[in-house]
Design a protein around this motif. Structure first.
Motif, mmCIF file in Angstrom:
data_model
loop_
_atom_site.group_PDB
_atom_site.id
_atom_site.type_symbol
_atom_site.label_atom_id
_atom_site.label_comp_id
_atom_site.label_asym_id
_atom_site.label_seq_id
_atom_site.Cartn_x
_atom_site.Cartn_y
_atom_site.Cartn_z
ATOM 1 N N THR A 1 8.985 9.590 7.081
ATOM 2 C CA THR A 1 8.782 10.613 6.072
ATOM 3 C C THR A 1 8.518 9.948 4.736
ATOM 4 O O THR A 1 8.893 8.795 4.518
ATOM 5 C CB THR A 1 10.012 11.530 5.919
ATOM 6 O OG1 THR A 1 11.133 10.735 5.539
ATOM 7 C CG2 THR A 1 10.312 12.279 7.190
ATOM 8 N N ASN B 1 9.320 10.730 0.874
ATOM 9 C CA ASN B 1 10.016 11.591 -0.076
ATOM 10 C C ASN B 1 9.355 11.497 -1.436
ATOM 11 O O ASN B 1 8.751 10.479 -1.779
ATOM 12 C CB ASN B 1 11.493 11.196 -0.178
ATOM 13 C CG ASN B 1 12.247 11.480 1.093
ATOM 14 O OD1 ASN B 1 11.978 12.457 1.777
ATOM 15 N ND2 ASN B 1 13.196 10.633 1.431
ATOM 16 N N LYS B 2 9.518 12.555 -2.215
ATOM 17 C CA LYS B 2 8.961 12.552 -3.565
ATOM 18 C C LYS B 2 9.741 11.577 -4.431
ATOM 19 O O LYS B 2 10.963 11.488 -4.341
ATOM 20 C CB LYS B 2 9.022 13.948 -4.182
ATOM 21 C CG LYS B 2 8.133 14.950 -3.499
ATOM 22 C CD LYS B 2 8.259 16.311 -4.133
ATOM 23 C CE LYS B 2 9.684 16.768 -3.927
ATOM 24 N NZ LYS B 2 9.935 18.146 -4.171
ATOM 25 N N SER C 1 4.938 14.481 1.231
ATOM 26 C CA SER C 1 6.241 14.760 1.810
ATOM 27 C C SER C 1 6.153 15.906 2.822
ATOM 28 O O SER C 1 6.679 15.805 3.935
ATOM 29 C CB SER C 1 7.227 15.106 0.691
ATOM 30 O OG SER C 1 8.493 15.371 1.209
#
Length: 174
Positions: free
Chosen positions: A58, A60-61, A47
């Motif tokens: 991107t 994301n976690k 991330s």
């Protein structure tokens, strides 16, 4: 940086086996135990790196807690044997709540984890072998460390990108 930045499954795994394994009961947890790819350090690094170094997407976690919550709530619509016949009629409160829940899940996934590219959904994890030596060293430090300051990690990765690439971000190609 390599243009092969994202891989659909973790390096060293068989994509088909991984995807089949993650579908089963408690699949996320089982694959995490087996491959160690979904853990916090891998995700947080991915991330941060996509924000600091890469242009065009991107990562994301993954939110395990939210995933488990959705799984629990959705299981009410799989195990319908305890429901009254009137609950199972289209338009009932039970069915309408289920439709809203599915829509909420899809919205969450589309907002947080997927990119729509050429009419298809794309999600990936890093090919960690594609990192430059200095970014790779930062990854190793992060992976083996105890520091959980993600903002500090992001700043260090931005410094590396500024030093090595003049701040120009590498375009992710899907």
């Amino acid at each position: 940086m390599s243009s092969k930045l994202l891989a659909i499954a973790a390096i060293g795994t068989d994509t088909e086996k991984f995807l089949n394994g993650i579908k089963g009961k408690a699949g996320i947890q089982q694959m995490n135990k087996k491959y160690k790819i979904l853990k916090y350090r891998y995700q947080s690094f991915s991330s941060a790196a996509t924000k600091a170094i890469f242009d065009g997407g991107t990562l994301n976690k993954f939110d395990y807690k939210k995933s488990e919550q959705y799984c629990t709530e959705l299981s009410n619509y799989i195990h319908t044997y305890s429901r009254m016949p009137e609950d199972m009629i289209f338009g009932s409160d039970f069915i309408n709540s289920g439709i809203e829940l599915v829509e909420d899940c899809v919205k969450y996934l589309m907002t947080e984890f997927f990119e729509t590219i050429d009419g298809g959904l794309t999600y990936g994890v890093f090919d960690f072998n594609s990192l430059t030596p200095s970014v790779r060293q930062e990854f190793e430090n992060w992976l083996n460390g105890v520091d959980d300051n993600e903002e500090g990690l992001l700043n260090r990765l931005m410094e590396i990108n500024n030093r090595e690439n003049g701040g120009v971000k590498t375009r992710i190609s899907f």
